[in-house]
Design an enzyme around this catalytic site. Structure first.
Site, PDB file in Angstrom:
ATOM      1  N   LYS A 128      -9.633  -2.941   5.133  1.00  0.00           N
ATOM      2  CA  LYS A 128      -9.121  -1.566   4.985  1.00  0.00           C
ATOM      3  C   LYS A 128     -10.019  -0.741   4.086  1.00  0.00           C
ATOM      4  O   LYS A 128     -10.380  -1.163   2.988  1.00  0.00           O
ATOM      5  CB  LYS A 128      -7.714  -1.594   4.376  1.00  0.00           C
ATOM      6  CG  LYS A 128      -6.643  -1.874   5.397  1.00  0.00           C
ATOM      7  CD  LYS A 128      -5.272  -1.515   4.871  1.00  0.00           C
ATOM      8  CE  LYS A 128      -4.799  -2.463   3.830  1.00  0.00           C
ATOM      9  NZ  LYS A 128      -4.109  -3.636   4.286  1.00  0.00           N
ATOM     10  N   GLU A 136       2.975 -10.265  11.449  1.00  0.00           N
ATOM     11  CA  GLU A 136       3.604 -10.078  10.128  1.00  0.00           C
ATOM     12  C   GLU A 136       4.665  -8.970  10.162  1.00  0.00           C
ATOM     13  O   GLU A 136       4.749  -8.203  11.132  1.00  0.00           O
ATOM     14  CB  GLU A 136       2.537  -9.752   9.075  1.00  0.00           C
ATOM     15  CG  GLU A 136       1.776  -8.473   9.373  1.00  0.00           C
ATOM     16  CD  GLU A 136       1.290  -7.752   8.134  1.00  0.00           C
ATOM     17  OE1 GLU A 136       2.093  -7.554   7.207  1.00  0.00           O
ATOM     18  OE2 GLU A 136       0.113  -7.353   8.116  1.00  0.00           O
TER      19      GLU A 136
HETATM   20  N1  PSU Z   1      -2.481  -3.623   6.829  1.00  0.00           N
HETATM   21  C1  PSU Z   1      -1.793  -2.612   7.409  1.00  0.00           C
HETATM   22  N2  PSU Z   1      -0.565  -2.343   6.959  1.00  0.00           N
HETATM   23  C2  PSU Z   1       0.017  -3.088   5.983  1.00  0.00           C
HETATM   24  C3  PSU Z   1      -0.689  -4.182   5.417  1.00  0.00           C
HETATM   25  C4  PSU Z   1      -1.939  -4.404   5.857  1.00  0.00           C
HETATM   26  O1  PSU Z   1      -2.260  -1.969   8.316  1.00  0.00           O
HETATM   27  O2  PSU Z   1       1.158  -2.806   5.636  1.00  0.00           O
HETATM   28  C5  PSU Z   1      -0.008  -5.085   4.420  1.00  0.00           C
HETATM   29  C6  PSU Z   1      -0.226  -6.558   4.823  1.00  0.00           C
HETATM   30  O3  PSU Z   1       1.035  -7.178   4.891  1.00  0.00           O
HETATM   31  C7  PSU Z   1      -1.055  -7.144   3.709  1.00  0.00           C
HETATM   32  C8  PSU Z   1      -0.592  -6.309   2.562  1.00  0.00           C
HETATM   33  O4  PSU Z   1      -0.858  -8.497   3.537  1.00  0.00           O
HETATM   34  O5  PSU Z   1      -0.502  -4.997   3.103  1.00  0.00           O
HETATM   35  C9  PSU Z   1      -1.533  -6.388   1.398  1.00  0.00           C
HETATM   36  O6  PSU Z   1      -0.859  -5.994   0.258  1.00  0.00           O
HETATM   37  P1  PSU Z   1      -1.491  -6.311  -1.181  1.00  0.00           P
HETATM   38  O7  PSU Z   1      -2.751  -5.524  -1.216  1.00  0.00           O
HETATM   39  O8  PSU Z   1      -0.442  -5.825  -2.166  1.00  0.00           O
HETATM   40  O9  PSU Z   1      -1.691  -7.789  -1.229  1.00  0.00           O
END
Ligand code: PSU
Ligand code: MN
Length: 307
Positions: free
Chosen positions: A161, A26
């Protein structure tokens, strides 16, 4: 025609056509997840790790009205340098950004969509989005989870996370039938740490067992993804209690500042980095490397079965 919106790099296209293993990567993690220049170094090194482990990397982003599957070094540099100026593009953002030819960094959700369109089944990242703490009030549940419910791509990540509500995320995943596998672990890892206090659904001993499970799921037409939770290496993990303090502090600050929606995850990751004097960033980089390696190995095993 879908092909009007897809631009697959020649190397990746050839690999897919010849049934060689490919790993999707990604780009939100590049633009929004890490600062420059560590983000660029990490993105390039992740690709190298995938290659060293026998697969072809395909980093994904929206560039000039196309979903690009496989980026050049210049494009990775551009995404890394632009940082938060690039739109964080999840599922809901794709039609607007593509129609307007606005560049975007793909999240887990939109990278899964792109990988699926291109025919790539294995994807490596750091951590997926999930159910945020306080979601009963804020309704903040990442679109990544609905994508996992619907799109046939396996995501290798370092668990869920620690900034999220792990328990609620597991409940959501259960409801939508998304298997959470632990690679050689029974405990669900919490991104920065091996420990979380929660369990995965199934401990998997080998990459070939994982590949067999993926094949079985999709042969049965059980649509949707699979989470392969790969713990950060023991010697690279951070202290559970120190992380808890930093995360709790970041969450309080987020509330005070009224940060919401798509800005939440980048804010929390940045704040935790600040509060840990950069230690969380180092761990984040290490766990992504670890995931890239495992994803390449799984892609190889999976392709043996498909052949
Ligand atoms: N995990 C990481 N760094 C990130 C992300 C996840 O270590 O930047 C990003 C991923 O692209 C994931 C997004 O899809 O954060 C999730 O964002 P949200 O909670 O707004 O959906
Ligand atoms: Mn969200």
């Amino acid at each position: 025609m879908i092909t009007n919106y897809l631009d697959i790099k020649l190397e990746v296209k050839k690999a897919i056509a010849n049934n060689l293993p490919v790993v999707a990567l990604e780009s939100t993690i590049i633009s929004h997840g890490m600062p420059y220049p560590q983000n660029k170094e990490t993105a390039l090194h992740v690709e190298q790790i995938v290659r060293d482990n026998g697969a072809i990397p395909a980093t994904i982003a929206l560039i000039n009205g196309k979903i690009k599957v496989g980026l050049t070094e210049d494009e990775i540099d551009y995404l890394a340098k632009s940082g938060s100026k690039i739109v964080k593009a999840s599922r809901r953002d794709l039609p607007y950004l593509l129609a307007q030819k606005i560049d975007g960094a793909t999240t887990v959700a939109s990278t899964m969509i792109a990988a699926n369109l291109a025919g790539i089944r294995i994807f490596a990242t750091g951590g997926i989005g999930g159910v945020h703490r306080g979601a009963s009030q804020s309704f903040d549940i990442s679109a990544d989870l609905q994508e996992l419910a619907n799109t046939n791509v396996a995501v290798v990540c370092a668990g869920i996370k620690a900034i999220l509500d792990l328990g609620l995320t597991l409940e959501y995943l259960e409801t939508f039938g998304i298997p959470v596998l632990g690679y050689q672990t029974e405990e669900l890892p919490a991104f920065y740490t091996q420990k979380s206090g929660f369990k995965v659904n199934y401990k998997m001993e080998s990459t070939s067992d994982i590949a067999q499970l993926l094949k079985t799921k999709w042969n049965l037409k059980l649509k949707g993804g699979v989470i392969i939770a790969n713990p950060i290496l023991k010697e690279k993990q951070l202290d559970f209690d120190i992380m808890k303090i930093a995360i709790d502090k970041a969450l309080v600050e987020e509330k005070e500042l009224g940060i919401k929606g798509k800005d939440s995850t980048p804010f929390l990751l940045g704040k935790v980095k600040e509060l840990t004097d950069g230690l969380s960033l180092e761990a984040n980089i290490e766990l992504v490397y670890n995931n890239a390696k495992l994803a390449a190995q799984i892609a190889k095993e999976f392709n043996k079965l498909v052949l």
